[in-house]
Design a protein around this motif. Structure first.
Motif, PDB file in Angstrom:
ATOM      1  N   PRO B 382       0.776  -1.235   0.000  1.00 36.12           N
ATOM      2  CA  PRO B 382       0.000   0.000   0.000  1.00 36.12           C
ATOM      3  C   PRO B 382       0.813   1.294   0.000  1.00 36.12           C
ATOM      4  CG  PRO B 382       0.113  -0.884   2.216  1.00 36.12           C
ATOM      5  CD  PRO B 382       0.863  -1.849   1.331  1.00 36.12           C
ATOM      6  N   TRP B 428      -0.225  -6.426   2.487  1.00 40.62           N
ATOM      7  CA  TRP B 428      -1.089  -7.227   1.605  1.00 40.62           C
ATOM      8  C   TRP B 428      -0.541  -8.640   1.386  1.00 40.62           C
ATOM      9  CZ3 TRP B 428      -1.812  -2.997  -2.753  1.00 40.62           C
ATOM     10  CH2 TRP B 428      -2.497  -1.891  -2.183  1.00 40.62           C
ATOM     11  N   ASP B 434      -7.068  -2.974   0.694  1.00 34.04           N
ATOM     12  CA  ASP B 434      -7.688  -1.756   0.182  1.00 34.04           C
ATOM     13  C   ASP B 434      -8.818  -2.159  -0.777  1.00 34.04           C
ATOM     14  OD1 ASP B 434      -8.333   0.340  -1.560  1.00 34.04           O
ATOM     15  OD2 ASP B 434      -6.371   1.281  -1.302  1.00 34.04           O
ATOM     16  N   LYS B 436     -10.386  -0.805  -3.151  1.00 39.15           N
ATOM     17  CA  LYS B 436     -10.183  -0.494  -4.573  1.00 39.15           C
ATOM     18  C   LYS B 436      -9.254  -1.523  -5.224  1.00 39.15           C
ATOM     19  CE  LYS B 436      -9.569   4.040  -3.964  1.00 39.15           C
ATOM     20  NZ  LYS B 436      -8.992   5.347  -4.077  1.00 39.15           N
TER      21      LYS B 436
END
Ligand SMILES: [Zn+2]
Lengths: 162, 461
Positions: B382, B428, B434, B436
């Motif tokens: 991110p 992640w 996230d 999106k």
């Protein structure tokens, strides 16, 4: 020593190749700019075991499409077939329009229509070479991972030039 | 890292570095144009390189190599001697820079004590690699064409199939891909001379065969993760986790790394690369969930590298890397550097930076600007330039390249829309968080699964 960016030629981690953009691979698992061609492999929509090998030559813009067993694609009637259209679309996602058009030495108008700019007609190209490059590409996924450090990868930082 | 430490790092030259790099630049220029047809200036540059190591054990061989190459007779051993001389000079630069950094940080580093291991047995695959590297050196980057690049293809394929030769295989594959992308190099506007000479020299040394690593010790204790550094080229990805090991028997916390890597293809990129590392769920879980790990009998090399066995690690309590860095990083013991790995590119010292302002692409601490490596924010996590710009604290790796110190962020604490945000490169590791990015990933489909299906169907026909 300043915070100014040092000369690119003197950088150990100078970025030479931009990483490709992620894209769906289901229809077109393999695209490359190599051997003077945009070439790749398109999965058949009807037969899960069949693939088409499609290619466009740089400069002359001649193209070809056939199965991996070298049978000519039935959709190729003097104009690019749907496999070639898919190949070009996916190449543009993967590399960007400029890089693909530049490699093919194609003049693309303001409409960004690359396939429309490729009018070289059909020229037979053996599919075997591209198909074997695709198979080699796939063998990377079968190599075992490692947990011993690879210090050489410090020369290859993840990330993108900004 | 305090302002006074940053000032000690940045203010004034490190003696000898510029002069040494000038010698390396001379060699790199000769390699760009090819050692097969040296002009007078470039022959002098090689002689200067050999002269700089004349008092070392390499001196005689490097001197003889320059004489022979200048006379037009280039043999494999000569190129190996020159690669060795260049590597020795950059090793000295590395040592000077790391000593300066350790001094500035007040960091204690273990000394390398292992005895030199015997040279490995001859290997025909490595002989093929050496012969391609020799061809490159004689030709020079400017003369490299598609035929010469593709001549490496079978060798690289065979090397990749041998797990014990993975390092040289990954290196050559990365170099060949860059050369191919730049063909025809004769007319390319510029050549990454330092970088390709680095890769070439490194490959020449690896292609001599690597001595076996000294036996690892077995360590147990708590591993507190600081962050993850991700390395990637078209066909390889490596996640290198930096952490602090609190040994079970007590004693100072030690800076260690755990490296897990996988082969891949260029179209597997971004958050999808974590899927290639799923054989290490405990390690990835610690990254994603900010947990400590309890290690039992994990092998640790003198270089500070844990040889990761996921089944010898168990998920522990939540541990905030920023808290770990604030409390324990300053007093941690740093590992020795493997002699062969001494090159400025591998300098990657974890630090905590706080209380800075952000000025363009630099973090400014009490008037001292430290460049931020925004190019090194991995696409699998991110971290973004915007988050770095909004940040007030950063865990990063201090790096050095081409005369400049910089920091590569591994995690930042930032304020976005008046809300505190924390982002780590490994957030992640178990999949994007996230919304999106989750949506974009879902739209693209599971690229790893698609290619594995194709491999399963087409490779074994
Ligand atoms: Zn077709």
């Amino acid at each position: 020593m300043s915070a100014d960016a040092p000369a690119w030629e003197q950088r150990s981690t100078a970025r030479v190749v931009s990483p490709v953009q992620p894209r769906k691979l289901a229809k077109v698992p393999f695209v490359e700019l190599a051997d003077g061609r945009l070439q790749g492999v398109v999965s058949s929509g009807s037969d899960i075991g069949r693939v088409y090998v499609s290619s466009v030559a740089a400069g002359t813009h001649t193209y070809d499409c056939s199965t991996n067993n070298n049978r000519p694609c039935g959709g190729l009637y003097g104009a690019p077939c749907k496999h070639l259209r898919l190949l070009v679309d996916e190449a543009v996602i993967q590399y960007g329009l400029d890089r693909v058009a530049g490699y093919l030495r194609a003049e693309v108008g303001d409409d960004g229509d690359l396939i429309g700019a490729l009018g070289g007609g059909v020229e037979r190209t053996p599919a075997a070479m591209v198909f074997s490059r695709f198979l080699r590409h796939l063998t990377y996924l079968e190599l075992p991972g490692a947990t011993t450090p690879v210090p050489e990868l410090h020369w290859f930082p993840a990330g993108v030039a900004r | 890292m305090l302002a006074v430490q940053l000032s000690a790092l940045l203010d004034g030259e490190t003696p000898g570095v510029t002069e040494t790099l000038d010698l390396v630049t001379g060699f790199d220029d000769a390699l760009t144009h090819g050692l097969g047809r040296l002009g007078g200036d470039r022959a002098a540059a090689l002689a200067a390189l050999a002269g700089a190591v004349s008092a070392s054990p390499l001196g005689d061989r490097a001197g003889e190599a320059v004489d022979k190459i200048t006379a037009g007779s280039v043999a494999g051993d000569h190129l190996t001697a020159l690669a060795g001389a260049r590597t020795a000079l950059l090793g000295a630069v590395h040592d000077a820079l790391l000593a300066r950094l350790d001094t500035a940080l007040g960091r204690t580093r273990a000394a390398w004590e292992a005895a030199a291991a015997p040279a490995p047995a001859a290997d025909h695959l490595l002989a093929a690699a050496r012969s391609w590297l020799h061809e490159l050196a004689i030709t020079g980057w400017r003369g490299v064409d598609h035929d010469l690049v593709s001549a490496s293809s079978q060798t690289v394929e065979a090397l990749l199939a041998e797990p014990r030769l993975r390092r040289v295989a990954v290196l050559l594959d990365g170099l060949a891909a860059e050369l191919a992308a730049c063909c025809p190099i004769a007319t390319a506007p510029r050549v990454p001379a330092r970088r390709w000479a680095d890769l070439w020299a490194r490959a020449v040394l690896l292609a001599q065969g690597l001595p076996a690593d000294p036996d690892p010790e077995q360590v147990s204790g708590r591993l507190l993760v600081l962050g993850v550094d991700v390395h990637e080229h078209g066909t390889a990805v490596q996640a290198q986790v930096h952490g602090l090991l609190e040994p079970a028997g007590g004693g100072a916390a030690r800076l260690v790394r755990a490296s897990v890597s996988a082969a891949k293809v260029d179209t597997i990129t971004g958050p999808a690369v974590w899927r290639l590392l799923q054989a290490h769920p405990v390690l990835l879980g610690a990254l994603a969930e900010h947990r400590s790990l309890d290690l039992t009998g994990m092998p640790l090399l003198a270089s500070g590298d844990l040889l990761w066995h996921d089944d010898r690690a168990a998920a522990g309590e939540p541990a905030d890397p920023f808290a770990v860095a604030r409390v324990q990083l300053a007093d941690a013991l740093a590992p020795a550097v493997t002699p062969l790995d001494r090159h400025p590119v591998r300098i990657a010292e974890p630090v905590l930076l706080e209380g800075y302002t952000v000025d363009g692409e630099a973090l400014v601490l009490d008037g001292h600007p430290l460049a931020v490596e925004l190019d090194r924010l991995p696409r699998c996590g991110p971290l973004t330039p915007e988050l770095v710009a909004a940040s007030t604290a950063c865990i990063g790796l201090v790096r050095w390249d081409a005369g400049r110190w910089s920091v590569q962020p591994l995690a930042v604490q930032a304020t976005v829309k008046r809300k505190p945000v924390t982002a780590h490169a490994g957030d992640w590791a178990l999949g994007p968080t996230d919304p999106k990015v989750v949506k974009a990933e879902a739209k693209a489909g599971d690229v790893v699964a698609v290619l594995r299906e194709r491999a399963g169907r087409l490779l074994r026909k």
